[in-house]
Design a protein around this motif. Sequence first.
Motif, PDB file in Angstrom:
ATOM      1  N   ILE A 195       0.892  -1.240  -0.050  1.00 28.15           N
ATOM      2  CA  ILE A 195      -0.054   0.039  -0.023  1.00 28.15           C
ATOM      3  C   ILE A 195       0.747   1.339  -0.095  1.00 28.15           C
ATOM      4  O   ILE A 195       1.895   1.438   0.826  1.00 28.15           O
ATOM      5  N   GLY A 196       0.463   2.432  -0.910  1.00 27.40           N
ATOM      6  CA  GLY A 196       1.001   3.735  -0.886  1.00 27.40           C
ATOM      7  C   GLY A 196       0.248   4.490  -1.060  1.00 27.40           C
ATOM      8  O   GLY A 196      -0.901   4.528  -1.250  1.00 27.40           O
ATOM      9  N   ASP A 197       0.603   5.830  -0.460  1.00 27.96           N
ATOM     10  CA  ASP A 197      -0.429   6.807  -0.601  1.00 27.96           C
ATOM     11  C   ASP A 197      -0.641   7.529  -2.088  1.00 27.96           C
ATOM     12  O   ASP A 197      -1.568   8.014  -2.401  1.00 27.96           O
ATOM     13  N   THR A 198       0.535   6.974  -2.941  1.00 25.73           N
ATOM     14  CA  THR A 198       0.182   7.041  -4.378  1.00 25.73           C
ATOM     15  C   THR A 198       0.573   5.948  -5.142  1.00 25.73           C
ATOM     16  O   THR A 198       1.366   5.171  -4.361  1.00 25.73           O
ATOM     17  N   SER A 199       0.462   5.881  -6.358  1.00 26.54           N
ATOM     18  CA  SER A 199       0.557   4.504  -7.173  1.00 26.54           C
ATOM     19  C   SER A 199       2.295   4.553  -7.131  1.00 26.54           C
ATOM     20  O   SER A 199       2.774   3.453  -6.952  1.00 26.54           O
ATOM     21  N   GLU A 200       2.912   5.647  -7.314  1.00 30.75           N
ATOM     22  CA  GLU A 200       4.409   5.578  -7.453  1.00 30.75           C
ATOM     23  C   GLU A 200       5.082   5.032  -6.117  1.00 30.75           C
ATOM     24  O   GLU A 200       5.899   4.252  -6.218  1.00 30.75           O
ATOM     25  N   GLU A 235      -7.418   3.006  -2.221  1.00 25.28           N
ATOM     26  CA  GLU A 235      -8.567   3.212  -3.272  1.00 25.28           C
ATOM     27  C   GLU A 235      -8.481   1.941  -4.490  1.00 25.28           C
ATOM     28  O   GLU A 235      -9.491   1.406  -4.750  1.00 25.28           O
ATOM     29  N   GLN A 236      -7.324   2.183  -4.813  1.00 21.61           N
ATOM     30  CA  GLN A 236      -6.899   1.279  -6.013  1.00 21.61           C
ATOM     31  C   GLN A 236      -7.107  -0.308  -5.571  1.00 21.61           C
ATOM     32  O   GLN A 236      -7.679  -1.152  -6.226  1.00 21.61           O
ATOM     33  N   ILE A 237      -6.642  -0.559  -4.376  1.00 21.11           N
ATOM     34  CA  ILE A 237      -6.639  -1.941  -3.936  1.00 21.11           C
ATOM     35  C   ILE A 237      -8.169  -2.422  -3.529  1.00 21.11           C
ATOM     36  O   ILE A 237      -8.632  -3.318  -4.032  1.00 21.11           O
ATOM     37  N   ALA A 238      -9.065  -1.414  -3.109  1.00 21.16           N
ATOM     38  CA  ALA A 238     -10.380  -1.621  -2.870  1.00 21.16           C
ATOM     39  C   ALA A 238     -11.277  -2.014  -4.109  1.00 21.16           C
ATOM     40  O   ALA A 238     -12.139  -2.576  -4.159  1.00 21.16           O
ATOM     41  N   ALA A 296      -5.288  -2.532   8.504  1.00 27.80           N
ATOM     42  CA  ALA A 296      -6.315  -2.109   9.362  1.00 27.80           C
ATOM     43  C   ALA A 296      -6.340  -0.521   9.234  1.00 27.80           C
ATOM     44  O   ALA A 296      -7.379  -0.172   9.398  1.00 27.80           O
ATOM     45  N   ASP A 297      -5.163   0.136   9.056  1.00 24.86           N
ATOM     46  CA  ASP A 297      -5.302   1.729   9.167  1.00 24.86           C
ATOM     47  C   ASP A 297      -5.524   2.275   7.774  1.00 24.86           C
ATOM     48  O   ASP A 297      -6.245   3.105   7.788  1.00 24.86           O
ATOM     49  N   GLU A 298      -5.220   1.684   6.693  1.00 23.31           N
ATOM     50  CA  GLU A 298      -5.526   2.204   5.403  1.00 23.31           C
ATOM     51  C   GLU A 298      -6.572   1.734   4.443  1.00 23.31           C
ATOM     52  O   GLU A 298      -7.054   2.471   3.789  1.00 23.31           O
TER      53      GLU A 298
END
Length: 462
Positions: free
Chosen positions: A288-293, A377-380, A409-411
């Motif tokens: 998981i990242g805050d951005t795709s990059e 969001e992308q993972i969801a 859990a957090d993201e």
Amino acid sequence: MNKIRKKLHFNAFVMNTVSHIHHGQWRRPDAKQSEFNDVNLWIELAKLLEAAKFDAIFFADVTGLYGDADSEFDIYAKEGLQIPSNDPIVLLSALAAHTKDIGLALTSNILQSHPFHFARQLSTLDHISNGRVGWNIVTGVQDNGSRNFGLGQLTDHTERYEWAEEYVNVTYKLWEGSWDEGAVLKDRINGIYSDPSNIHKIHHRGNRYSVEGPHLSSPSPQRTPVLFQAGSSESGRKFAAKNAEAVFIAAPSPEVAATQIAETRRLARDLGRNPEDLKFFQGLSFIIGDTSEEAVAKSKEYDRYVSVDGYLAHTAIVDKNGRVYDRNTPIKDIETNTVRGALELVSKYITDREPTIADLVYLRTHNPHTCIVGTAEQIADKIEEWQEAGIDGINVVNWVIPGSFEEFADEILPVLRTRGLAQSEYVSGSFREKIFGSAFLNERHPAARYRGAFRGHDKLRG
């Protein structure tokens, strides 16, 4: 109008060992799985998962080494690849005392414990946990594991499932039939703790087991634990369709999962069960990242620790003589007594050429469908694709402990909750009540036929 979706279920898929699924990651500075002997690591993880409202913590297990039982096992020891490992049933008793809602599921092989003894262990654990136990029924995949229990090699694939049928029938008789409702009186005035007329011997006589009974444990909150099964071969699917409540799958894509789920539900219907009596859990891992990059950069960092040797050792496939196939062997040329379901799934996924064992290894490390990299969001979005394929839940596979579960859990869970895909609070009651809405196995399950079967002279003797 937004589509109303059912909430998914989430299990933490772990093992009381150093290197479970993603090999080499234990070397990361933020990985705590190398301290797996410390019970406090697992207590804190269970508390974290319960606070995040995971449905269960599920422990895998093995009874021996993978690969050629006659070869050196240096690679397994060096990698910490499921050796050393500890018994999950002992660990879960500790976790039961430090949690109150999260389900506690474990794998136990039909080889490793006599069904009378095992039934008593699980009843005890179900009592201790107030009805939160689940059992993943497995038949084993290792020659070394079979030798550890006195067999020369792994029993034939079809015969293992016949063995499993008798094994579960013994446990069903003990859990469901040996004690009637109301047998426990706790009558202090008349000095009667249990009514003997409501406790029965089961007199099981089968090809492998002779069990007189009665069950020594009184009925636990669930009587029979929530039943999981993970076989994806033809025999495994049939066994799951008959016996399982929840099925673990490791499909390489949503499309392959949809086919497997539909086939197993059809088999369940043919056996007189409701196809919806079964819930399917797909194994997935996440970066998981805050951005795709940022997510891609993190993925590359994880790649630095990947042990190719570890993955190859874990996916070692042996022929009928116990010798390991070369990694470049085409799947179509493999004749094995193990992991048939996994090979079938790879063949369904790769259709433009002949897949090999090396493809199976690659899919476990870099398959974008099952090792999902992206923002929350992308993972969801990807999780929704899996739900569209028919899954009911996810086995979250960690890279590191506890970090992988903390991030999930957090993201990810907050995003899933906003989409109506994850619970915010637990339903009250037992593990089965939380997942299926009922305290006990329904009347369509084969175990139900043993309720009341041993009263008076109506004893089943087979």
